[in-house]
Write a protein that holds these residues in place. Structure first.
Motif, short mmCIF file in Angstrom:
data_model
loop_
_atom_site.label_atom_id
_atom_site.label_comp_id
_atom_site.label_asym_id
_atom_site.label_seq_id
_atom_site.Cartn_x
_atom_site.Cartn_y
_atom_site.Cartn_z
N LEU B 40 0.83 -1.20 0.00
CA LEU B 40 0.00 0.00 0.00
C LEU B 40 0.86 1.25 0.00
O LEU B 40 0.57 2.23 -0.71
CB LEU B 40 -0.92 0.00 1.22
N ALA B 41 1.94 1.19 0.77
CA ALA B 41 2.86 2.33 0.77
C ALA B 41 3.37 2.59 -0.63
O ALA B 41 3.49 3.75 -1.07
CB ALA B 41 4.00 2.07 1.74
N THR B 42 3.64 1.52 -1.33
CA THR B 42 4.08 1.67 -2.72
C THR B 42 3.03 2.40 -3.54
O THR B 42 3.32 3.31 -4.31
CB THR B 42 4.33 0.29 -3.33
N VAL B 54 5.35 7.17 3.82
CA VAL B 54 6.29 7.10 4.94
C VAL B 54 5.53 6.83 6.23
O VAL B 54 5.89 5.94 7.02
CB VAL B 54 7.08 8.42 5.03
N THR B 55 4.46 7.57 6.44
CA THR B 55 3.67 7.38 7.66
C THR B 55 3.13 5.97 7.74
O THR B 55 3.13 5.33 8.80
CB THR B 55 2.48 8.36 7.68
N TYR B 60 2.08 2.21 10.70
CA TYR B 60 1.44 0.89 10.61
C TYR B 60 2.42 -0.24 10.80
O TYR B 60 2.37 -1.01 11.76
CB TYR B 60 0.72 0.75 9.27
N ALA B 61 3.34 -0.28 9.79
CA ALA B 61 4.25 -1.41 9.83
C ALA B 61 5.15 -1.32 11.05
O ALA B 61 5.43 -2.31 11.73
CB ALA B 61 5.08 -1.45 8.55
N GLY B 62 5.56 -0.11 11.35
CA GLY B 62 6.51 0.06 12.42
C GLY B 62 5.90 -0.03 13.79
O GLY B 62 6.38 -0.77 14.65
N GLN C 59 -6.10 12.78 1.97
CA GLN C 59 -4.87 12.35 2.63
C GLN C 59 -4.87 12.73 4.10
O GLN C 59 -4.38 11.99 4.95
CB GLN C 59 -3.68 12.95 1.90
N VAL C 60 -5.45 13.89 4.37
CA VAL C 60 -5.56 14.30 5.77
C VAL C 60 -6.43 13.29 6.53
O VAL C 60 -6.12 12.89 7.66
CB VAL C 60 -6.16 15.71 5.87
N PHE C 61 -7.49 12.88 5.87
CA PHE C 61 -8.39 11.91 6.50
C PHE C 61 -7.61 10.64 6.82
O PHE C 61 -7.73 10.06 7.91
CB PHE C 61 -9.57 11.60 5.55
N VAL C 62 -6.78 10.20 5.85
CA VAL C 62 -5.99 8.99 6.07
C VAL C 62 -5.09 9.16 7.28
O VAL C 62 -4.92 8.25 8.10
CB VAL C 62 -5.17 8.66 4.81
N PHE C 63 -4.58 10.36 7.41
CA PHE C 63 -3.73 10.66 8.54
C PHE C 63 -4.46 10.40 9.85
O PHE C 63 -3.96 9.75 10.77
CB PHE C 63 -3.32 12.13 8.41
#
Lengths: 576, 167, 100, 670, 484
Positions: B40-42, B54-55, B60-62, C59-63
């Motif tokens: 998903l990060a990809t 990155v987040t 998540y993973a971290g 994206q903010v929502f995802v945050f």
């Protein structure tokens, strides 16, 4: 009579104040509790007497609206689309029911003076609260207020049956409550629908009278109202809660239930279901009449084979109320007057019967007919009273039962319900059968059972309870005029209201019927066409049309086929 | 090129997702889930959201997955010895298929109709993704951002209360 | 540029897999992981929309979703530990004291 | 005097109130009985005064109405409490108060020592009060009040010995049978009121007003319905087929009660009612025919039963039913005057017979009591040879028997013969007349037979009592015997009030007219005129024929007597042989043709079974079953549905997912 | 690198939340210094905090203010709901001290958690951005997960927490997916923007993405308000959670669910109401019926009230289905009444209950009517009110809801509603049957009421009756609150 005094409110809330007073009495001082309750109920009765004297039969007193007197109106809830008022008032119809309620209450309290030994405080409070509900129901002119009282009344009655009842009390109490509740909740829905059909405003019943609703919605609304009231009445086949409730309730409960609570159903028809939905009333008259007549015959037959005295009386109640329903749906002066009188009569007679059953139950703790026999020898005073009440219930002339029953049948016979009336009249026979059979088995015969041989006759308290009822039995039987006269204007108004749309329809119908046999009609019935315009005076407009028919037998047939002109109407339009 | 890459990553994501559900050992499930998260990060990177990628990895993973694995270890959870009743599996799968089918159905029939904004790849490249996110967080979405602080506080208290040894 | 639906469908598939997991697994932790997968699928949807709408809100929502996921993970795992302490299991079929 | 008409019912009512409320305290029988008798005597005096005043008026003006107050008024319906005095009600007043007084007197002696003495007199006064209301009421409803009131008193008095189950049953049966009749009465009232009101705008139930509008009534049609309804009422009250069965049972009551209520007064109420409404009945030939046939059939049918009964009162009871049949026959052939005449004479001789039988029973009872025998004091098989011991009773009884048998010169002869003649010669029923006459004549013969059988079995021959008991037999006290003498005298001479024209002309040259008929003429004037105008008029039959028929009926009566003599005096063995020869017939007659059993089988038992079915089958199972069933279903559903709540997380999740799928699916696939 | 211009912040919009957050955090700190047996002081403090918050909330009445870039609003609607939340929080705190001591889980953190949950609810009521609503919901949920499992020693409580958590998280997935799709279809998460965008582009309203998004959001909220078939957690969680928390959960969070539900549905998706009223119609019928029917066969009073709570959600949904101002006002009024009557009922249960949640069965109430008449009368008032019998608040509330449905033409729904309400009478009466019509099986020892519970009971019974007899003023407020 001062119109400024809010007599009806005072009347309604006196028992409530009494109930609150009782809260502060020590629960172990039974004497004080009973006395307070008694005094309060007598006071309420006394307070209700000015209603009779102040009631103006002609309805011309100032401050009257639509025939209602003692009007009180205070805005109550005003929120959103709704405007509920605290609006009270009585007319000739509700007047006597209020009096009946206040009259029966001291008797009811006195009746279980010694029988209820436990939880006296709660018992008395329940009784007084019940009285609040009953009076409130009869005097409310605001539909919403009426509904509130209607429901509130269930609560004390539920407790009276459930706490102080017999061995199957819980079943009976719950059945009573839920049965009644189902009906009244549907009525609530109908009430709201009606309200929105009226386009908002307040819940003043008089305002709803002026509505003209389309037939379809009248039908549904009527059905919902009628169901609620039919359960309360109770009409066949919705009657099964009644024998259970009656049998299990303590004497006072049965007395009040029979005398007043059942009247709320019939009162509901007279005050709400019929005048609000005239067309539907006409449509459903045959159905209601059928059910009433079935109720009369059916309940009588079932009463005949009951083993339990109280159950028998309960079934007789069903039959009696069948008469009431038949009368009010005859929709003519005699019928409704008879129905109203029959309500009062039933209150007095059946109330007295339940008292009587209570007397022997207190002594023997059984109600099975087979446990008795020959009591007349041991309890002569009781026997006399029982007999008088029995004959009042049978409807013997000279007692109250007769006047009502007779007028009901007369009214029904004159209306479109002729054939129903004929069947209903057979109830006269059946009532004699079941009451006398019961009376005979309880009072006559040999005094075999040793337990019965030591029974004591009625004591002073019990005699005092019965005396006012006996007096009324004879008074109303011999001189019913005061009752009839004060009801008459209200009943006329009711008929006018209920037939208002039908008048418009009947006129062409009568004309159409006149058109064919005009020649014969002119000679046969000169007065007939004039009557068509004044239905209230002649009782039922349909008869005016029938008068036009040449042969007597033809007239019978035609009139029988014309239930208040609802059905001939289409034919009339074709002719036009 | 891009689409081939996409499909490969998608395949990996889906397969590892399926593994999460099918692995008997929770640890294996957890590791598969981490794999999915990486995929998903990809995608996030492909969608011009590098900061989110990155987040995703860090949070998540971290964090979350480490926590989960930690708990798995702590509770010494064994592999599921008894399989769930097959009917439950079947009905669950059927429902899952329905969910998938329905989602795809309306995704096919529907379309993105929302108001199209100004942000594009150029903008992301120009001012930086972190800045864009930060700006949004501290202007438009200041209140939600503050709420998260309460949320985390409540979560911490809750976790402490529930899990601490002695009260 | 890839079509938006590619991303959406991948996310739908993941969402469905998550659902299946929740419905079929017995281990509470695994169920929670499946829920996390569902949330991630939603996240993908958000970010895909965000990209194609040219709008950062998604994206903010995802945050925030990530934050919530973290908080839930903390509380959820704490609950599981508390339960485990009493019941020596985190099998959801053992979470059956109250029923009917 | 007219103004005081309200006193007539008031006196007995006062008696009711005094005895009813304080009787138990008074205890002294003479005071109680005295008050009751005086009350009736007061009424009798007032009635006499009214009669005198009425006689002093010209024929057409002999009517008077007095309204006391309006009882019920509702819309167009109005019922007053008011009294109507005219020749008809006057005759009835005389009968009721006169016979009533005598029977009160008799009761003082007869009921001596009974427990509940005051109760008895209260009821008796109440009865007189009701009966007086019935006969003087000026409208249908007030008549109905009396009508029901007498039914009530009949119930109370039949059930006087309430500790006996049979008495209670009989009372109930009487009341219910009466109620069946009342059902008809009410319907008749409704139909009449509705018809007159709706068709002719005459909203009334007042007799005179109705009579004045009688022209508006059509012939036949609705009038037939009205009259038939009323006639149902009459069959109930007056014990006609098919509602007669209560009357024999009613003998459970004290004997004076049988005399007063079930012979002299109450049971004739139906006759009175028809006479009162003759102007309606005359308009319906159909109804008249029905009445005539029912009357004739009852007369014959009851007479047959009377021949085989052994209970002295039962014989008299069937005789009463039979005689009432005669009266209805008279009504049915339009001979209203003759019917009323027979009503009156019947009151005399039947009251005498009942009281006489009471005297016998009284004596028997005492005799048997001394012997401590529990033999039935009413069974004629236990009697015989009483005439020596009870001469006054015997002679009065014999006179009354001769009167009822229709021997010329006695009251019964005149009235019965008048009826038979009218039955034969009336203009209403054409060919049916002969049948009616024949039935009447046969019944007359049977009457003579069974009445003399009664006399022979009771008073003649050797006694069947034990010596000791026979020894204890003695004549009744004066207070019992006195009414017997008066009534016997009336049975002897009462008939001369209505001597038929032929006899009068033959013997006195018309100097001794038919007083009663003339007196009653104004009441029946409308009917007479109606018949005259409708072209029927009086039938013109030859005088010779009338003589012939008269002779025939006398012969038949004498034949009956002779037959009775032959069977019970001359050849006492024959009855047994007859019974042995026709056992089935005898058993049928002895058991009253099994009518009660048939009623039980056809109506009572099915009704009970049906009621039980309604209760246990319909009410409990179906109606309550539905109610409880709904409750049970809901509770059952609840019990089932709660199992959805398995407590398992994945099931809950499954339900949620399913919910989502269904909701979304609904949207997608609609 | 440009600096971020922080926009002007109008703290007044979120003043109640701010105050409450401060109170909660202060409590956390104070908790450290308060010894174990005196945790009641914390309750007292938190009540003061709630009162202050309420004052600040109410003072904003009548002046709708948008703040934080349109993500939050302080309008009458929000204020009315906030008052409900504050009241239920206060009542829950009042009834919790005795229980928590009895069950030996008297931890100071209880109060801050309740307050945090309240903040979450308040944000749900006043949020006008899906993000705020979502975060409010999650704040509430997380606190509730913890509160449900608060009695760590009790397996039932553990179970309740765990079940609630797993299912709550699962439902969050659907809610979020719905929000994502809505975002995709409209390009924004702000309710105002969504509304005006769809109003400007009617074609969007037929976009399946949008509709499904709406439906999934509805599902998410349905879970929170316990509408069938998303209600399954309710009985178990209500039964297992500590009783005061159950009381709180049945009143506050349900109301919060409705607040957000109404806000989103009526503000953001008015153009879809043809769709969602259909869904709600079915949900309402299912919810009422399932709740009432299953409640009939329950013996455990807490569990019975849980099912009844489901049914009550159904009644409220009837008003929601009506989709008119009156219906919304009805829900507001009903939620307020429900807070009083239901928490009142739970207070009685707490009084009767014994350690380890014993005495929680209907049979344990046998003979209460004459042993403790006053308590029984009070309980009866609550039960009658729940059953919807006048003159109680429950009746007026139902009257309003059903009349709203009828006004919009849903007569059938109203009829199903009243029939359900008739069926519900049975199980409420059953409790009264035991209280008044059966003799007690065993002597029950009576621990006595603490002042706080007494206050709570009096307040509840008073409010139930007052709202039933003179509901005019409050109804007027409710009506004003929904004048959008």
């Amino acid at each position: 009579m001062s119109q400024t005094l809010p007599l009806l409110s005072i009347l309604t809330f006196t028992p409530l104040i009494g109930a609150i007073l009782l809260l502060f009495v020590n629960k172990n001082s039974h004497g004080v509790l009973r006395t307070v309750a008694m005094v309060v109920s007598v006071l309420t009765f006394v307070l209700s007497l000015p209603l009779i004297s102040g009631y103006n039969g002609a309805g011309t007193a100032p401050g009257n609206i639509g025939g209602f007197q003692f009007i009180e109106k205070v805005p109550w809830i005003a929120a959103g689309p709704f405007q509920m008022n605290y609006q009270l008032g009585i007319d000739g119809i509700s007047l006597w029911l209020v009096i009946l309620a206040t009259f029966i209450m001291p008797i009811a309290i006195l009746s279980t003076w010694t029988a209820v030994e436990e939880k006296v405080k709660e018992y008395m409070i329940c009784l007084l609260l019940l009285e609040v509900g009953m009076i409130g129901t009869f005097v409310s002119l605001d539909l919403f207020l009426f509904y509130i009282y209607w429901e509130v009344m269930l609560i004390p009655m539920y407790f009276i049956i459930g706490i102080w009842g017999g061995k199957n009390k819980i079943y009976a109490a719950v059945k009573f409550f839920i049965y009644t509740m189902v009906g009244s909740l549907l009525m609530l829905v109908a009430l709201i629908v009606l309200y929105f059909k009226a386009g908002g405003g307040d819940f003043n019943i008089l305002r709803f009278y002026d509505l003209t609703l389309d037939p379809a919605s009248q039908t549904w609304l009527f059905l919902a109202f009628a169901l609620a009231f039919a359960i309360k009445v109770p009409m066949f086949p919705l009657h099964t809660w009644l024998p259970d409730a009656h049998t299990e309730a303590p004497t006072a409960g049965s007395v009040i239930l029979a005398a007043v609570l059942l009247k709320m159903g019939t009162y509901g028809y007279v005050r709400f279901a019929m005048p609000l939905f005239p067309d539907a009333t006409a449509t459903f008259t045959p159905l209601i009449a059928t059910l009433s007549v079935i109720g009369i015959v059916y309940a009588s037959l079932v009463a005949m084979v009951q083993a339990d005295v109280k159950k028998l009386v309960a079934y007789s109640s069903v039959a009696h109320l069948g008469f009431v329903m038949l009368g009010i749906f005859a929709l003519n002066t005699q019928g409704i007057t008879g129905g109203m009188l029959q309500m009062l009569n039933h209150g007095v007679s059946t109330g007295a019967l339940f008292l009587i059953v209570g007397f022997i139950y207190e002594r023997r703790h059984t109600r099975l007919i087979t446990d008795f026999g020959g009591l007349a020898k041991q309890m002569p005073v009781f026997a006399v009273m029982f007999m008088i009440v029995t004959f009042s219930s049978i409807g013997l002339p000279g007692t109250n039962g007769f006047v009502g029953e007779f007028l009901v049948l007369l009214g029904a016979f004159q209306s479109s319900l002729r054939w129903y009336a004929i069947i209903a009249t057979s109830g006269v026979i059946l009532s004699a059968v079941y009451m006398l059979w019961m009376f005979q088995r309880v009072m006559f015969g040999e005094l075999k059972n040793p337990k019965n041989q030591v029974l004591k006759d009625l004591n002073a308290r019990e005699v005092i309870i019965m005396l006012p009822l006996l007096f009324l039995i004879f008074f109303m039987g011999v001189y019913p005029r005061p009752f009839i006269d004060s009801m008459a204007p209200s009943i006329d108004r009711l008929i006018k209201q209920t037939t208002k749309n039908q008048v418009a329809k009947i006129a062409p119908a009568a004309a159409a019927m006149l058109a064919v046999p005009a020649a014969q009609a002119a000679t046969a019935a000169p007065g007939a066409p004039a009557e068509a315009g004044a239905p209230a005076a002649t009782g039922a407009p349909a008869e005016a049309g029938a008068a036009a028919a040449p042969a007597a037998t033809a007239a019978t047939a035609a009139a029988a086929a014309a239930p208040h002109g609802a059905e001939p109407a289409p034919a009339a339009h074709e002719v036009k | 090129m891009e689409s081939i890459f996409f499909f490969v990553v998608a395949a990996v994501a889906v397969i590892s997702g399926i593994l999460v559900v099918t692995c008997k050992n929770p640890i294996n499930s957890a590791l598969s889930l981490v794999m999915t998260f990486f995929c998903l990060a990809t995608f996030y990177v492909m969608l011009d959201a590098p900061f989110m990628a990155v987040t995703q990895v860090i949070v998540y993973a971290g964090a979350i997955m480490v926590l989960i694995v930690f708990v798995i270890m702590l509770l010494n959870v064994k592999t599921e010895t008894v399989k769930r009743g097959s009917h439950a599996v079947i009905s669950g799968t059927v429902i899952g298929v329905f969910v998938l089918f329905q989602t795809c159905w309306f995704l096919m029939k529907g379309s993105m109709t929302g108001q199209v904004g100004v942000m594009d790849k150029a903008m992301v490249v120009k001012s930086g993704h972190v800045e864009l996110i930060g700006k949004a967080l501290f202007t438009d979405f200041l209140l939600p951002f503050e709420i998260t602080s309460l949320l985390l506080l409540a979560a911490i208290i809750g976790a402490v209360i529930l899990a601490k040894k002695k009260i | 540029m890839l079509a938006l639906n590619n991303y959406l469908i991948v996310s739908a598939i993941l969402f469905a897999i998550g659902t299946v997991g929740v419905l079929t697994r017995r281990n509470a932790i695994v169920i929670f992981m499946c829920v996390e997968m569902m949330l991630n699928a939603v996240n993908l949807t958000f970010i895909a929309f965000s990209k194609y709408l040219g709008n950062i809100d998604g994206q903010v929502f995802v945050f925030f979703v990530m934050t919530v996921a973290a908080a839930e993970a903390a509380v959820g795992l704490a609950l599981m530990i508390a339960f485990y302490k009493n019941r020596e299991s985190i099998d959801v079929e053992d979470v059956n004291l109250m029923k009917l | 005097m007219f103004e005081y008409v309200w006193l007539i019912p008031l006196f007995p009512l006062i008696g009711v109130v005094i005895n009813g409320l304080f009787g138990k305290k008074i205890k002294n029988e003479m005071i109680i009985g005295g008050i009751a008798s005086l009350a009736v005597f007061g009424s009798f005096l007032v009635s006499c005064g009214i009669l005198v005043q009425l006689l002093g008026m010209p024929g057409e003006e002999r009517h008077f109405e007095k309204t006391i107050f309006t009882w019920i008024q509702s819309g167009t319906f109005k019922a007053d409490v008011g009294f109507l005095i005219d020749p008809l009600s006057c005759v009835m007043l005389m009968v009721v108060t006169g016979a009533g007084f005598l029977i009160h007197l008799y009761s003082i002696g007869y009921m001596h020592g009974e427990e509940g003495f005051y109760r008895y007199f209260t009821y008796l006064n109440l009865f007189v009060f009701s009966m007086l209301l019935l006969v003087t009421g000026n409208n249908l409803l007030l008549m109905f009040v009396g009508w029901e009131g007498v039914g009530l008193c009949s119930y109370l008095l039949i059930g006087y010995y309430f500790h006996k189950k049979s008495a209670g049953d009989a009372g109930k049966k009487a009341f219910v049978m009466n109620r069946v009749g009342d059902f008809g009465f009410l319907l008749g009232l409704f139909t009449l009121f509705w018809y007159m009101g709706s068709t002719h705008n005459v909203w009334t139930i007042n007799f005179r007003e109705l009579a004045s509008h009688a022209d508006m009534l059509p012939v036949g049609g609705v009038v037939t319905a009205i009259t038939l309804f009323f006639f149902i009422g009459a069959t109930g009250k007056s014990a006609q087929i098919p509602l007669y069965t209560w009357l024999p049972d009613a003998m459970e009551g004290p004997t004076p009660v049988s005399a007063l209520i079930h012979a002299a007064t109450m049971v004739t109420a139906g006759v009175y009612m028809i006479a009162r409404m003759n102007f309606i009945y005359i308009k319906s030939p159909t109804t008249l025919l029905v009445i005539a046939c029912v009357g004739a059939a009852t007369a014959l049918f009851a007479a047959t039963i009377g021949t085989a009964q052994n209970d002295i009162k039962r014989v008299l009871a069937y005789s009463t039913v039979s005689q009432l049949g005669y009266m209805f026959l008279a009504m049915g052939v339009g001979a209203f005057g003759a019917g009323v005449f027979h009503l009156m004479t019947h009151a005399f001789f039947k009251a005498c017979l009942f009281l006489g039988s009471g005297s016998v029973i009284h004596a028997m009872h005492h005799a048997l009591h001394h012997e401590h025998s529990d033999a039935d004091p009413q069974d004629m098989r236990n009697m015989g040879g009483l005439r020596k011991k009870m001469p006054i009773t015997f002679w009065t009884f014999l006179i009354a028997t001769i009167a009822i048998a229709g021997i010329p010169g006695f009251a019964g002869f005149f009235s019965k013969d008048e009826i038979l003649w009218q039955a034969f010669s009336n203009p209403h029923h054409g060919e049916m007349n002969i049948v009616l006459w024949l039935a009447g004549a046969c019944a007359a013969g049977l009457t003579a037979f069974y009445m003399f059988r009664l006399v022979f079995m009771t008073f003649f021959g050797k006694t069947r009592l034990s010596d000791k008991a026979y020894h204890h037999l003695h004549e009744s006290p004066f207070v019992i015997v006195f009414p017997l003498i008066v009534l016997a005298a009336l049975s002897m001479f009462g008939g001369y009030l209505g001597v038929p024209k032929v006899l009068s002309e033959f013997f006195t040259g018309g100097a001794f007219p038919n007083y009663l008929e003339h007196f009653l003429d104004p009441v029946f004037a409308y009917s007479t005129n109606f018949m005259a105008h409708s072209g029927h008029g009086e039938g013109h039959h030859s005088v010779a024929l009338e003589w012939g028929l008269m002779g025939g009926s006398v012969l038949i009566a004498c034949g009956g007597i002779a037959f009775a003599w032959a069977l019970y005096i001359a050849y006492p063995a024959i009855p047994g042989r007859i019974v042995a020869t026709f056992p089935v017939l005898h058993r049928a007659v002895y058991n009253k043709w099994y009518v009660d059993e048939i009623y039980d089988f056809m109506i009572v038992n099915p009704c009970k079974a049906f009621s039980n079915f309604l209760w246990k089958g319909f009410d409990v199972v179906i109606v309550d079953g539905v109610v409880n069933g709904v409750a049970a279903v809901v509770r059952g559903l609840s019990g089932l549905l709660r199992h959805v709540q398995t407590g398992l997380v994945h099931n809950y999740a499954f339900s949620m997912a399913l919910g989502v799928v269904v909701i979304v699916g609904c949207y997608l696939f609609r | 690198m440009e600096t971020i211009a922080i926009p002007a912040i109008n703290l007044a919009v979120v003043m109640p939340e701010v105050i409450l957050s401060i109170v909660a955090m202060v409590l956390l700190l104070v908790n450290v210094f308060v010894p174990g047996k005196n945790k009641g002081y914390l309750g007292f403090l938190s009540l003061i905090g709630l009162a202050v918050t309420a004052a600040s909330t109410v003072s904003a009445w009548g002046l709708p203010v948008l703040g934080f870039n349109g993500t939050v609003v302080q309008d009458n609607f929000a204020i009315f709901f906030k008052v409900i939340f504050l009241i239920s929080a206060a009542l829950a705190i009042l009834i919790s001290d005795r229980y928590m001591v009895q069950e030996e889980c008297n931890q100071g953190e209880l109060y801050p958690l309740i307050l945090f949950a309240t903040i979450g609810m308040m944000l749900m009521a006043s949020g006008t951005d899906l993000m705020v609503i979502f975060l409010g919901l999650e704040l509430l949920s997380i606190c509730l997960y913890v509160l449900a499992g608060f009695n760590r020693a009790s397996l039932k409580s553990n179970e309740a927490g765990l079940k609630y958590f797993l299912l709550g998280a699962f439902s969050t997935g659907f809610l979020l997916y719905g929000m994502a799709l809505t975002y995709g279809a409209t390009g924004s998460t702000k309710i105002q923007v969504i509304y005006s965008f769809v109003a400007g582009n009617p074609a969007v309203a037929t976009n399946p993405l949008f509709v499904i998004g709406m439906l999934l959001i509805a599902v998410g909220f349905s879970f929170k308000i316990a509408a069938a078939p998303f209600h399954m957690w309710t009985p178990d969680v209500y039964e297992g959670a500590p009783t005061p928390i159950t009381a709180f959960m049945s009143a506050g969070p349900k109301a919060a669910g409705f607040a957000a539900f109404i806000r989103v549905m009526i503000f953001a998706f008015p153009m879809l109401n043809a769709h969602w009223t259909q869904v709600l119609w079915i949900l309402a019928v299912l919810t009422m019926t399932v709740g009432n029917v299953i409640a009939l066969s329950q013996d455990n009073i807490k569990r019975m009230l849980a099912y009844s709570s489901i049914a009550h959600a159904g009644y409220a949904l009837v008003g929601f289905t009506a989709c008119n101002a009156q219906g919304a006002a009805g829900i507001l009024f009903y939620m307020l009444s429900y807070a009083f009557m239901n928490i009142g009922a739970f207070a009685v249960i707490i009084l009767i209950g014994k350690k380890g949640e014993k005495n929680g069965n209907v049979q344990d109430f046998a003979g209460l009517g004459f042993k403790k008449p006053l308590l029984a009368v009070i309980f009866s008032v609550f039960l009658f009110s729940l059953a919807g019998i006048p003159p109680t608040a429950g009746f007026i509330g139902k009257f309003y809801l059903f009349s709203a449905a009828i006004k919009s033409g849903y007569v059938g729904l109203a009829i199903i509603g009243v029939l359900n309400s008739a069926a519900s009478v049975y199980y409420y009466l059953r409790v009264m049957v035991y209280m008044y019509m059966k003799d007690p099986t065993e002597e029950f020892d009576w621990a006595g009421a603490t002042p706080s519970i007494a206050i709570c009971l009096l307040a509840c019974v008073g409010a139930t009756l007052v709202l039933g007899i003179v509901p005019g003023v409050v109804l007027e407020w409710a009506q004003k609150a929904v004048m959008f």
